[in-house]
Write a protein that holds these residues in place. Structure first.
Motif, PDB file in Angstrom:
ATOM      1  N   GLU A   4       0.849  -1.201   0.000  1.00  0.00           N
ATOM      2  CA  GLU A   4       0.000   0.000   0.000  1.00  0.00           C
ATOM      3  C   GLU A   4       0.884   1.252   0.000  1.00  0.00           C
ATOM      4  OE1 GLU A   4      -2.555  -0.199   3.424  1.00  0.00           O
ATOM      5  OE2 GLU A   4      -2.694   1.989   3.514  1.00  0.00           O
ATOM      6  N   PHE A   5       1.989   1.170   0.772  1.00  0.00           N
ATOM      7  CA  PHE A   5       2.833   2.355   0.917  1.00  0.00           C
ATOM      8  C   PHE A   5       3.648   2.620  -0.336  1.00  0.00           C
ATOM      9  CE2 PHE A   5       1.783   0.515   4.964  1.00  0.00           C
ATOM     10  CZ  PHE A   5       1.061   1.559   5.486  1.00  0.00           C
ATOM     11  N   ILE A   8       1.294   4.426  -2.710  1.00  0.00           N
ATOM     12  CA  ILE A   8       1.116   5.836  -2.344  1.00  0.00           C
ATOM     13  C   ILE A   8       2.364   6.640  -2.721  1.00  0.00           C
ATOM     14  CG2 ILE A   8       0.770   7.441  -0.419  1.00  0.00           C
ATOM     15  CD1 ILE A   8      -0.711   5.046   1.001  1.00  0.00           C
ATOM     16  N   PHE A  12       1.157   8.529  -5.913  1.00  0.00           N
ATOM     17  CA  PHE A  12       0.289   9.604  -5.426  1.00  0.00           C
ATOM     18  C   PHE A  12       0.985  10.615  -4.527  1.00  0.00           C
ATOM     19  CE2 PHE A  12      -2.505   5.977  -6.394  1.00  0.00           C
ATOM     20  CZ  PHE A  12      -3.177   6.563  -7.461  1.00  0.00           C
ATOM     21  N   VAL A  23       0.924  14.688   1.327  1.00  0.00           N
ATOM     22  CA  VAL A  23       0.817  13.246   1.585  1.00  0.00           C
ATOM     23  C   VAL A  23       1.953  12.779   2.495  1.00  0.00           C
ATOM     24  CG1 VAL A  23       1.024  10.986   0.462  1.00  0.00           C
ATOM     25  CG2 VAL A  23      -0.396  12.785  -0.575  1.00  0.00           C
ATOM     26  N   GLY A  24       1.647  11.895   3.452  1.00  0.00           N
ATOM     27  CA  GLY A  24       2.702  11.259   4.238  1.00  0.00           C
ATOM     28  C   GLY A  24       2.507  11.306   5.729  1.00  0.00           C
ATOM     29  N   ASP A  25       1.697  12.206   6.212  1.00  0.00           N
ATOM     30  CA  ASP A  25       1.469  12.263   7.659  1.00  0.00           C
ATOM     31  C   ASP A  25       0.049  11.784   7.947  1.00  0.00           C
ATOM     32  OD1 ASP A  25       1.662  13.073  10.441  1.00  0.00           O
ATOM     33  OD2 ASP A  25       3.282  14.409   9.787  1.00  0.00           O
ATOM     34  N   ASP A  26      -0.372  11.885   9.188  1.00  0.00           N
ATOM     35  CA  ASP A  26      -1.728  11.445   9.531  1.00  0.00           C
ATOM     36  C   ASP A  26      -2.784  12.345   8.902  1.00  0.00           C
ATOM     37  OD1 ASP A  26      -1.064   9.215  11.175  1.00  0.00           O
ATOM     38  OD2 ASP A  26      -0.275  10.648  12.625  1.00  0.00           O
ATOM     39  N   LEU A  84      -7.851  11.721  -2.264  1.00  0.00           N
ATOM     40  CA  LEU A  84      -8.222  10.617  -3.149  1.00  0.00           C
ATOM     41  C   LEU A  84      -8.318   9.308  -2.365  1.00  0.00           C
ATOM     42  CD1 LEU A  84      -8.379   9.183  -5.977  1.00  0.00           C
ATOM     43  CD2 LEU A  84      -5.881   9.240  -5.988  1.00  0.00           C
ATOM     44  N   LEU A 114      -2.848  17.402  -4.728  1.00  0.00           N
ATOM     45  CA  LEU A 114      -3.305  16.194  -4.027  1.00  0.00           C
ATOM     46  C   LEU A 114      -2.618  16.163  -2.673  1.00  0.00           C
ATOM     47  CD1 LEU A 114      -4.976  13.567  -4.155  1.00  0.00           C
ATOM     48  CD2 LEU A 114      -2.900  12.417  -4.961  1.00  0.00           C
ATOM     49  N   GLY A 116      -3.729  14.150   0.148  1.00  0.00           N
ATOM     50  CA  GLY A 116      -3.931  12.984   1.003  1.00  0.00           C
ATOM     51  C   GLY A 116      -4.937  12.038   0.411  1.00  0.00           C
ATOM     52  N   GLY A 117      -5.247  11.001   1.169  1.00  0.00           N
ATOM     53  CA  GLY A 117      -6.211  10.028   0.678  1.00  0.00           C
ATOM     54  C   GLY A 117      -6.171   8.754   1.480  1.00  0.00           C
ATOM     55  N   ASP A 118      -6.647   7.685   0.875  1.00  0.00           N
ATOM     56  CA  ASP A 118      -6.639   6.383   1.519  1.00  0.00           C
ATOM     57  C   ASP A 118      -6.584   5.340   0.418  1.00  0.00           C
ATOM     58  OD1 ASP A 118      -6.544   4.850   3.802  1.00  0.00           O
ATOM     59  OD2 ASP A 118      -8.714   4.561   3.889  1.00  0.00           O
ATOM     60  N   THR A 119      -5.905   4.236   0.678  1.00  0.00           N
ATOM     61  CA  THR A 119      -5.747   3.197  -0.333  1.00  0.00           C
ATOM     62  C   THR A 119      -6.056   1.858   0.299  1.00  0.00           C
ATOM     63  OG1 THR A 119      -3.991   4.534  -1.339  1.00  0.00           O
ATOM     64  CG2 THR A 119      -4.134   2.235  -2.029  1.00  0.00           C
TER      65      THR A 119
END
Ligand code: ADP
Ligand code: MG
Length: 321
Positions: A4-5, A8, A12, A23-26, A84, A114, A116-119
């Motif tokens: 998953e990482f 990302i 992304f 992207v990359g933090d909480d 995303l 972009l 952040g998001g979730d995968t």
């Protein structure tokens, strides 16, 4: 194995300029803007529902963002950020590379970061949230239409639905018309500049995603007004003009959906301003009807002789008939 990482990081994660943290933090961090309100919207695309399995990934990346930017356009907001959420059946590197390319190309064109998001693994689903900025009091809401206002449409409706009708074998389009309609279906361009230009001019606005009649009904409901639509005034693309099946043409124009044009209302006094900005932006803006005092939310469609037209379907409703 791709984790998953890896997905990302590889596909992304892009540097951000406007956001304080991407992207990359909480969480991502964004700064409030002086003299602006944030407009926020989410739209989801589900395989088998909004697109078919095997749909070109680059076009999907484009469309998933485009339909969200269309909501910002309808609000008169300037795009700023997106998140995303992706559910994917597998970590297909080729698919991911193409999808992110389509996404980032459109994001760059509209200045979207972009952040952040979730995968996750699951049925292919794309859910995007966009954030835009609009000066206080100038957002184009659905609830501002007044009896006596005129109803306007950018561009024309029906092309995306015509592409689907071709796919379903209900019509045979020639190669040129098909290419045009397919582009309208798969790579719509959100009307962001128009939305911004309509601040302070339009009394209400909506983007046409579910079908013209259905979406105008939303303006009517929220504004407590009725809408009268003049069918003969609806502009037709060159492709739609080749459609000899008038029933199909009517269905595409009024209820096709996936148009991503803007429908808006403006007072009669604002007509000169609307016409001027059509010229400035190089867009076709057509007055297609008016706001009346009838039953709130009711959309009546009249032919060229002023006779009411009965319509079979108003547009798309995921849980309706
Ligand atoms: P958490 O476990 O806190 O939810 P994740 O491991 O899901 O964090 O995500 C790590 C980072 O990657 C977060 O900053 C998140 O916003 C980002 N992210 C995850 N998926 C995507 C994606 N598809 N697109 C962009 N950013 C993503
Ligand atoms: Mg997560």
């Amino acid at each position: 194995m791709t984790s998953e990482f890896d997905i990302i990081r590889r596909h992304f994660t892009r540097p951000v300029k406007r956001a304080l943290l991407g992207v990359g933090d909480d969480c991502a961090l964004i700064a409030p803007e002086s003299d602006a309100q944030f407009a926020v919207s989410t739209d989801m695309l589900v395989e088998g529902r909004h697109f078919s399995a095997g749909t070109d990934a680059a076009r999907l990346g484009h469309k998933a963002l485009a339909v969200n930017l269309s909501d910002l356009a309808a609000m008169g907001a300037e795009p700023r950020y997106a998140t995303l959420a992706l559910s994917l059946p597998d970590a297909d590197e080729n698919w991911l590379a193409q999808f992110s390319e389509g996404f980032f190309k459109l994001a760059a064109a509209f200045g979207v970061e972009l952040i952040g998001g979730d995968t996750t693994r699951g049925p292919r689903t794309i859910s995007i949230t966009v954030i835009g900025a609009v000066p206080p009091e100038l957002a184009l809401r659905r609830d501002g239409a007044k009896a006596g206002d005129e109803v306007w449409l950018s561009g024309c409706t029906g092309d995306a639905a015509l592409a689907l009708a071709h796919q379903e074998g209900r019509i045979r389009l020639d190669a040129g018309a098909l290419a045009h309609c397919n582009a309208r279906l798969h790579t719509p361009v959100p009307c962001v500049a128009l939305g911004v230009a309509l601040r302070g001019v339009a009394s209400s606005a909506i983007d046409v995603s579910d079908g013209l009649v259905a979406d105008l009904g939303h303006i009517g409901e929220r504004s407590g007004a009725a809408i009268e639509l003049r069918f003969a005034r609806l502009p037709r693309s060159r492709a739609l003009k080749t459609c000899a099946d008038e029933r199909l043409a009517q269905e595409c124009l009024l209820a096709g959906g996936d148009d991503y044009e803007l429908a808006f209302t403006a007072s009669i006094d604002a007509r000169a301003k609307v016409e001027a900005l059509a010229g400035k932006l190089g867009l076709t803006l057509t007055c297609i009807g008016s706001v009346g005092a009838g039953e709130p939310g009711l959309v009546s469609v009249y032919d060229g002789n002023g006779k009411p037209i009965q319509i079979a379907s108003k547009g798309y409703d995921h849980f309706g008939g």
